[in-house]
Design a protein around this motif. Sequence first.
Motif, PDB file in Angstrom:
ATOM      1  N   GLY A 242       0.787  -1.229   0.000  1.00 53.45           N
ATOM      2  CA  GLY A 242       0.000   0.000   0.000  1.00 53.45           C
ATOM      3  C   GLY A 242       0.813   1.269   0.000  1.00 53.45           C
ATOM      4  O   GLY A 242       0.275   2.349  -0.265  1.00 53.45           O
ATOM      5  N   ALA A 243       2.110   1.158   0.293  1.00 50.65           N
ATOM      6  CA  ALA A 243       2.976   2.339   0.250  1.00 50.65           C
ATOM      7  C   ALA A 243       3.332   2.664  -1.198  1.00 50.65           C
ATOM      8  O   ALA A 243       3.147   1.848  -2.102  1.00 50.65           O
ATOM      9  CB  ALA A 243       4.239   2.103   1.070  1.00 50.65           C
ATOM     10  N   MET A 244       3.842   3.855  -1.405  1.00 51.47           N
ATOM     11  CA  MET A 244       4.289   4.236  -2.745  1.00 51.47           C
ATOM     12  C   MET A 244       5.404   5.258  -2.646  1.00 51.47           C
ATOM     13  O   MET A 244       5.453   6.073  -1.718  1.00 51.47           O
ATOM     14  CB  MET A 244       3.152   4.809  -3.585  1.00 51.47           C
ATOM     15  N   GLY A 245       6.317   5.199  -3.616  1.00 47.51           N
ATOM     16  CA  GLY A 245       7.341   6.214  -3.761  1.00 47.51           C
ATOM     17  C   GLY A 245       7.283   6.803  -5.162  1.00 47.51           C
ATOM     18  O   GLY A 245       6.777   6.173  -6.095  1.00 47.51           O
ATOM     19  N   ILE A 246       7.779   8.004  -5.304  1.00 48.00           N
ATOM     20  CA  ILE A 246       7.982   8.624  -6.614  1.00 48.00           C
ATOM     21  C   ILE A 246       9.482   8.872  -6.752  1.00 48.00           C
ATOM     22  O   ILE A 246      10.106   9.446  -5.856  1.00 48.00           O
ATOM     23  CB  ILE A 246       7.222   9.951  -6.753  1.00 48.00           C
ATOM     24  N   GLY A 247      10.050   8.404  -7.858  1.00 48.90           N
ATOM     25  CA  GLY A 247      11.479   8.561  -8.067  1.00 48.90           C
ATOM     26  C   GLY A 247      11.794   9.176  -9.417  1.00 48.90           C
ATOM     27  O   GLY A 247      10.948   9.225 -10.312  1.00 48.90           O
ATOM     28  N   ILE A 248      13.024   9.636  -9.543  1.00 52.04           N
ATOM     29  CA  ILE A 248      13.524  10.181 -10.804  1.00 52.04           C
ATOM     30  C   ILE A 248      14.756   9.376 -11.190  1.00 52.04           C
ATOM     31  O   ILE A 248      15.680   9.214 -10.378  1.00 52.04           O
ATOM     32  CB  ILE A 248      13.862  11.672 -10.668  1.00 52.04           C
ATOM     33  N   ILE A 249      14.786   8.855 -12.418  1.00 58.05           N
ATOM     34  CA  ILE A 249      15.904   8.039 -12.865  1.00 58.05           C
ATOM     35  C   ILE A 249      17.144   8.917 -12.996  1.00 58.05           C
ATOM     36  O   ILE A 249      17.176   9.856 -13.791  1.00 58.05           O
ATOM     37  CB  ILE A 249      15.605   7.357 -14.217  1.00 58.05           C
ATOM     38  N   GLY A 250      18.167   8.609 -12.189  1.00 54.29           N
ATOM     39  CA  GLY A 250      19.352   9.454 -12.151  1.00 54.29           C
ATOM     40  C   GLY A 250      20.606   8.825 -12.705  1.00 54.29           C
ATOM     41  O   GLY A 250      21.573   9.532 -13.001  1.00 54.29           O
ATOM     42  N   GLN A 251      20.647   7.473 -12.822  1.00 53.04           N
ATOM     43  CA  GLN A 251      21.842   6.759 -13.264  1.00 53.04           C
ATOM     44  C   GLN A 251      21.457   5.701 -14.284  1.00 53.04           C
ATOM     45  O   GLN A 251      20.327   5.212 -14.289  1.00 53.04           O
ATOM     46  CB  GLN A 251      22.507   6.034 -12.094  1.00 53.04           C
ATOM     47  N   THR A 252      22.419   5.303 -15.096  1.00 49.38           N
ATOM     48  CA  THR A 252      22.193   4.204 -16.028  1.00 49.38           C
ATOM     49  C   THR A 252      22.217   2.873 -15.284  1.00 49.38           C
ATOM     50  O   THR A 252      22.563   2.812 -14.101  1.00 49.38           O
ATOM     51  CB  THR A 252      23.268   4.163 -17.125  1.00 49.38           C
ATOM     52  N   ASP A 253      21.870   1.812 -16.008  1.00 55.41           N
ATOM     53  CA  ASP A 253      21.982   0.481 -15.418  1.00 55.41           C
ATOM     54  C   ASP A 253      23.439   0.012 -15.514  1.00 55.41           C
ATOM     55  O   ASP A 253      24.317   0.726 -15.995  1.00 55.41           O
ATOM     56  CB  ASP A 253      21.039  -0.505 -16.108  1.00 55.41           C
ATOM     57  N   GLY A 254      23.673  -1.196 -15.043  1.00 59.47           N
ATOM     58  CA  GLY A 254      24.988  -1.813 -15.118  1.00 59.47           C
ATOM     59  C   GLY A 254      24.828  -3.322 -15.151  1.00 59.47           C
ATOM     60  O   GLY A 254      23.722  -3.843 -14.991  1.00 59.47           O
ATOM     61  N   PRO A 255      25.911  -4.058 -15.358  1.00 60.50           N
ATOM     62  CA  PRO A 255      25.808  -5.510 -15.507  1.00 60.50           C
ATOM     63  C   PRO A 255      25.687  -6.292 -14.206  1.00 60.50           C
ATOM     64  O   PRO A 255      25.412  -7.493 -14.242  1.00 60.50           O
ATOM     65  CB  PRO A 255      27.103  -5.871 -16.242  1.00 60.50           C
ATOM     66  N   ARG A 256      25.877  -5.656 -13.057  1.00 61.17           N
ATOM     67  CA  ARG A 256      25.792  -6.379 -11.787  1.00 61.17           C
ATOM     68  C   ARG A 256      24.338  -6.646 -11.410  1.00 61.17           C
ATOM     69  O   ARG A 256      23.460  -5.826 -11.659  1.00 61.17           O
ATOM     70  CB  ARG A 256      26.453  -5.568 -10.672  1.00 61.17           C
ATOM     71  N   ALA A 257      24.094  -7.777 -10.776  1.00 64.72           N
ATOM     72  CA  ALA A 257      22.751  -8.090 -10.294  1.00 64.72           C
ATOM     73  C   ALA A 257      22.326  -7.063  -9.251  1.00 64.72           C
ATOM     74  O   ALA A 257      23.091  -6.714  -8.354  1.00 64.72           O
ATOM     75  CB  ALA A 257      22.721  -9.489  -9.685  1.00 64.72           C
ATOM     76  N   GLY A 258      21.097  -6.568  -9.384  1.00 68.07           N
ATOM     77  CA  GLY A 258      20.572  -5.606  -8.428  1.00 68.07           C
ATOM     78  C   GLY A 258      20.877  -4.161  -8.739  1.00 68.07           C
ATOM     79  O   GLY A 258      20.354  -3.263  -8.080  1.00 68.07           O
ATOM     80  N   TYR A 259      21.728  -3.912  -9.731  1.00 71.37           N
ATOM     81  CA  TYR A 259      22.157  -2.551 -10.023  1.00 71.37           C
ATOM     82  C   TYR A 259      21.706  -2.110 -11.410  1.00 71.37           C
ATOM     83  O   TYR A 259      22.513  -1.779 -12.274  1.00 71.37           O
ATOM     84  CB  TYR A 259      23.669  -2.416  -9.885  1.00 71.37           C
ATOM     85  N   GLY A 260      20.390  -2.109 -11.617  1.00 77.73           N
ATOM     86  CA  GLY A 260      19.827  -1.488 -12.803  1.00 77.73           C
ATOM     87  C   GLY A 260      19.788   0.017 -12.618  1.00 77.73           C
ATOM     88  O   GLY A 260      20.460   0.564 -11.737  1.00 77.73           O
ATOM     89  N   PRO A 261      18.996   0.728 -13.413  1.00 82.60           N
ATOM     90  CA  PRO A 261      18.948   2.187 -13.294  1.00 82.60           C
ATOM     91  C   PRO A 261      18.686   2.649 -11.864  1.00 82.60           C
ATOM     92  O   PRO A 261      17.835   2.087 -11.159  1.00 82.60           O
ATOM     93  CB  PRO A 261      17.791   2.565 -14.229  1.00 82.60           C
TER      94      PRO A 261
END
Length: 292
Positions: A242-261
């Motif tokens: 039920g919670a929500m956040g609003i975010g702004i994409i600030g970085q690109t993704d990368g090849p490591r697991a868990g580290y997308g944009p």
Amino acid sequence: MSIQTNAADIVTVSVLGQVANPSLSGLPAEPYRLDADGRAFLWPTFGGIVYNVTVGDSAFGWSGDCIHPSVSIAHPDANKNRGLNVFACVGNGALIVSGAAKGARGVVTGKSGRFSDQVIIHFDGETRRKIAVDDRILVKSEGVGLCVPACPEVHFKSLSPTLFDALPKRIEDDVLMMGVCATIPPHLVGAGAGLTSEGGSLHIQSTDRAELAKLGLDGLRLGDVVAIEDTDSRYNHGYLRGAMGIGIIGQTDGPRAGYGPGMTVVMTAPAGQLGAYDAPGTNIADILGLKA
């Protein structure tokens, strides 16, 4: 839609950092990292002056690991760097105060790091070519303490009042509804979960490309405004139905697991007080008039 805030009561204060050099850990001695499939890679990582990646560009496809568009700054003193990272807000103005580009102005577009490491600032291409590592940049910090009196349960993080005023939004049945490009489901929330929401970044999982494509997330751009479902970021980032956040994409993704944009979270609420509606193309590059 115009929504009343407490912007007139917010304290505006300066914070300062230096253009950060990309860094690699001294130990282990090899500079390689491992991708999601266990393969070693060596690509540019975050920090420094990035000449060819800009807010508005794709968040995917770069041969880099969580690249910051344009310029990254930090303060060499850890405590002062913490102040810089917490108080700088997306949409704040920045001024170069040393070096060949002295006097040039930019805009804060994001933050990064597990422990509030760097602040990301947009400058146009001509200015970037004049900037040097260690040049000092002053940020006119304004936004910490922002609130909307009509929606008191919505917590604001790292967002300038000027940018909030410009974002698509409306109030429906006492719920603050924000226009977004896309919605991130909770199972795709990655690195940053469990850490403070006052600085740093929260990443999208991007190893499963088929899932990203199915949800329409493979076209995300740097600067896109997104909703994050079932995520409570009032104090630390964590799962809460039920919670929500609003975010702004600030970085690109990368090849490591868990580290997308990487996303800079700018609003959050725990129990339905914050919502989202489809507003394709909502990107701060357009809203703030940022030039490549």
